[in-house]
Design a protein around this motif. Structure first.
Motif, PDB file in Angstrom:
ATOM      1  N   VAL A 155       0.844  -1.194   0.000  1.00  0.00           N
ATOM      2  CA  VAL A 155       0.000   0.000   0.000  1.00  0.00           C
ATOM      3  C   VAL A 155       0.882   1.247   0.000  1.00  0.00           C
ATOM      4  O   VAL A 155       1.863   1.333   0.728  1.00  0.00           O
ATOM      5  CB  VAL A 155      -0.922   0.009   1.242  1.00  0.00           C
ATOM      6  N   ALA A 156       0.500   2.224  -0.827  1.00  0.00           N
ATOM      7  CA  ALA A 156       1.237   3.495  -0.884  1.00  0.00           C
ATOM      8  C   ALA A 156       0.249   4.647  -0.899  1.00  0.00           C
ATOM      9  O   ALA A 156      -0.743   4.618  -1.631  1.00  0.00           O
ATOM     10  CB  ALA A 156       2.117   3.547  -2.120  1.00  0.00           C
ATOM     11  N   GLY A 163       7.320  12.970  -1.947  1.00  0.00           N
ATOM     12  CA  GLY A 163       6.036  13.282  -1.327  1.00  0.00           C
ATOM     13  C   GLY A 163       4.885  13.469  -2.299  1.00  0.00           C
ATOM     14  O   GLY A 163       3.810  13.943  -1.922  1.00  0.00           O
ATOM     15  N   ALA A 164       5.073  13.097  -3.559  1.00  0.00           N
ATOM     16  CA  ALA A 164       3.990  13.208  -4.537  1.00  0.00           C
ATOM     17  C   ALA A 164       2.822  12.309  -4.116  1.00  0.00           C
ATOM     18  O   ALA A 164       3.037  11.252  -3.529  1.00  0.00           O
ATOM     19  CB  ALA A 164       4.483  12.798  -5.916  1.00  0.00           C
ATOM     20  N   PRO A 165       1.576  12.705  -4.405  1.00  0.00           N
ATOM     21  CA  PRO A 165       0.424  11.883  -4.019  1.00  0.00           C
ATOM     22  C   PRO A 165       0.365  10.581  -4.814  1.00  0.00           C
ATOM     23  O   PRO A 165       1.057  10.420  -5.828  1.00  0.00           O
ATOM     24  CB  PRO A 165      -0.770  12.782  -4.350  1.00  0.00           C
ATOM     25  N   SER A 166      -0.495   9.659  -4.369  1.00  0.00           N
ATOM     26  CA  SER A 166      -0.570   8.348  -5.020  1.00  0.00           C
ATOM     27  C   SER A 166      -0.998   8.446  -6.480  1.00  0.00           C
ATOM     28  O   SER A 166      -0.712   7.554  -7.267  1.00  0.00           O
ATOM     29  CB  SER A 166      -1.508   7.417  -4.252  1.00  0.00           C
ATOM     30  N   SER A 167      -1.652   9.552  -6.864  1.00  0.00           N
ATOM     31  CA  SER A 167      -2.049   9.720  -8.265  1.00  0.00           C
ATOM     32  C   SER A 167      -0.826   9.845  -9.184  1.00  0.00           C
ATOM     33  O   SER A 167      -0.933   9.643 -10.397  1.00  0.00           O
ATOM     34  CB  SER A 167      -2.950  10.947  -8.419  1.00  0.00           C
ATOM     35  N   LYS A 168       0.337  10.168  -8.614  1.00  0.00           N
ATOM     36  CA  LYS A 168       1.569  10.294  -9.405  1.00  0.00           C
ATOM     37  C   LYS A 168       2.385   9.001  -9.397  1.00  0.00           C
ATOM     38  O   LYS A 168       3.498   8.958  -9.908  1.00  0.00           O
ATOM     39  CB  LYS A 168       2.448  11.430  -8.860  1.00  0.00           C
ATOM     40  N   LEU A 169       1.841   7.953  -8.779  1.00  0.00           N
ATOM     41  CA  LEU A 169       2.543   6.671  -8.734  1.00  0.00           C
ATOM     42  C   LEU A 169       1.962   5.722  -9.769  1.00  0.00           C
ATOM     43  O   LEU A 169       0.778   5.790 -10.095  1.00  0.00           O
ATOM     44  CB  LEU A 169       2.406   6.049  -7.335  1.00  0.00           C
ATOM     45  N   GLU A 170       2.806   4.847 -10.279  1.00  0.00           N
ATOM     46  CA  GLU A 170       2.332   3.833 -11.223  1.00  0.00           C
ATOM     47  C   GLU A 170       3.003   2.502 -10.916  1.00  0.00           C
ATOM     48  O   GLU A 170       4.126   2.452 -10.442  1.00  0.00           O
ATOM     49  CB  GLU A 170       2.621   4.258 -12.669  1.00  0.00           C
ATOM     50  N   GLY A 171       2.270   1.443 -11.168  1.00  0.00           N
ATOM     51  CA  GLY A 171       2.816   0.112 -10.971  1.00  0.00           C
ATOM     52  C   GLY A 171       3.664  -0.298 -12.165  1.00  0.00           C
ATOM     53  O   GLY A 171       3.507   0.225 -13.265  1.00  0.00           O
ATOM     54  N   VAL A 186       6.424  -0.240  -7.623  1.00  0.00           N
ATOM     55  CA  VAL A 186       5.826   1.069  -7.830  1.00  0.00           C
ATOM     56  C   VAL A 186       6.930   2.058  -8.191  1.00  0.00           C
ATOM     57  O   VAL A 186       8.061   1.928  -7.733  1.00  0.00           O
ATOM     58  CB  VAL A 186       5.074   1.528  -6.554  1.00  0.00           C
ATOM     59  N   ARG A 187       6.580   3.034  -9.066  1.00  0.00           N
ATOM     60  CA  ARG A 187       7.525   4.107  -9.368  1.00  0.00           C
ATOM     61  C   ARG A 187       6.771   5.432  -9.364  1.00  0.00           C
ATOM     62  O   ARG A 187       5.578   5.485  -9.637  1.00  0.00           O
ATOM     63  CB  ARG A 187       8.233   3.872 -10.697  1.00  0.00           C
ATOM     64  N   CYS A 188       7.523   6.492  -9.057  1.00  0.00           N
ATOM     65  CA  CYS A 188       6.953   7.837  -9.049  1.00  0.00           C
ATOM     66  C   CYS A 188       7.206   8.487 -10.398  1.00  0.00           C
ATOM     67  O   CYS A 188       8.357   8.566 -10.844  1.00  0.00           O
ATOM     68  CB  CYS A 188       7.587   8.666  -7.925  1.00  0.00           C
TER      69      CYS A 188
END
Length: 201
Positions: A155-156, A163-171, A186-188
């Motif tokens: 979970v992220a 500190g970018a929000p989860s919307s900026k993360l991708e699997g 996961v990567r930012c």
């Protein structure tokens, strides 16, 4: 419950996971690493916290027994509890070091077996592991955090680096064909932070 975590800095690796679980159970936890900022006076912040909390958890160990800070904190808490019955002192045993005489008659919690979940349940009065998990999940859901689950990471709620929000993360996922192994994580997309591991399929 507003709880002060009294511990020796060498015991942080054992204490921090319990402090985090208590937060997920709705306890207002005062933990020095989370509360003291550069420029703060340590004695001032500790004194202020000890004057307003209703519970002082004394994490007792050989390290704590040799710490003037820990001894001052539990003595202060015990003195306050004599004047105010709503203040509780909870000794938490991290090893076999005997408790000081004044703390021996108080009901304590043992963490000598490293069972953090059981210790958290005892401290807040939750009977089963299932109830512990449900309570922590409810806290996460009620927080309104935007979180995602990523295979290979977990979970992220955001990027650990920028500190970018989860919307900026991708699997992501990759196959190592020579070993027939699958990796994921996961990567930012904002800073490039990347974390993951092997997936067993």
């Amino acid at each position: 419950m507003r709880a002060f975590i009294s511990h020796n800095h060498r015991d942080k690796p054992a204490v921090k996971p319990l402090a985090a679980r208590l937060r997920l159970l709705g306890v207002d936890v005062w933990f020095d690493s989370w509360e003291i900022r550069p420029g703060d006076t340590i004695p001032g912040k500790v004194n202020q916290a000890l004057s307003v909390v209703d519970t002082v958890m004394v994490f007792w160990s050989e390290n704590a027994s040799e710490s003037r800070w820990v001894n001052t904190e539990w003595e202060t808490a015990l003195t306050r509890s004599l004047d105010d019955d709503s203040v509780r002192v909870i000794p938490v045993l991290l090893d076999e070091t005997p408790l000081p005489a004044l703390l021996r008659r108080i009901m304590w919690v043992s963490m000598t077996d490293d069972d953090v979940d059981r210790a958290a349940r005892e401290m807040v009065g939750i009977e089963s592991q299932a109830d512990l998990v449900k309570t922590m999940q409810q806290t996460v859901e009620e927080s309104g955090l935007d979180y995602q689950y990523f295979h290979g990471y977990g979970v992220a709620v955001g990027c650990l680096k920028c500190g970018a929000p989860s919307s900026k993360l991708e699997g992501w996922s990759e196959v190592d064909h020579s070993r027939d192994d699958l990796y994921a994580g996961v990567r930012c997309t904002q800073c490039g932070w990347n974390e993951g591991g092997e997936i067993f399929w």
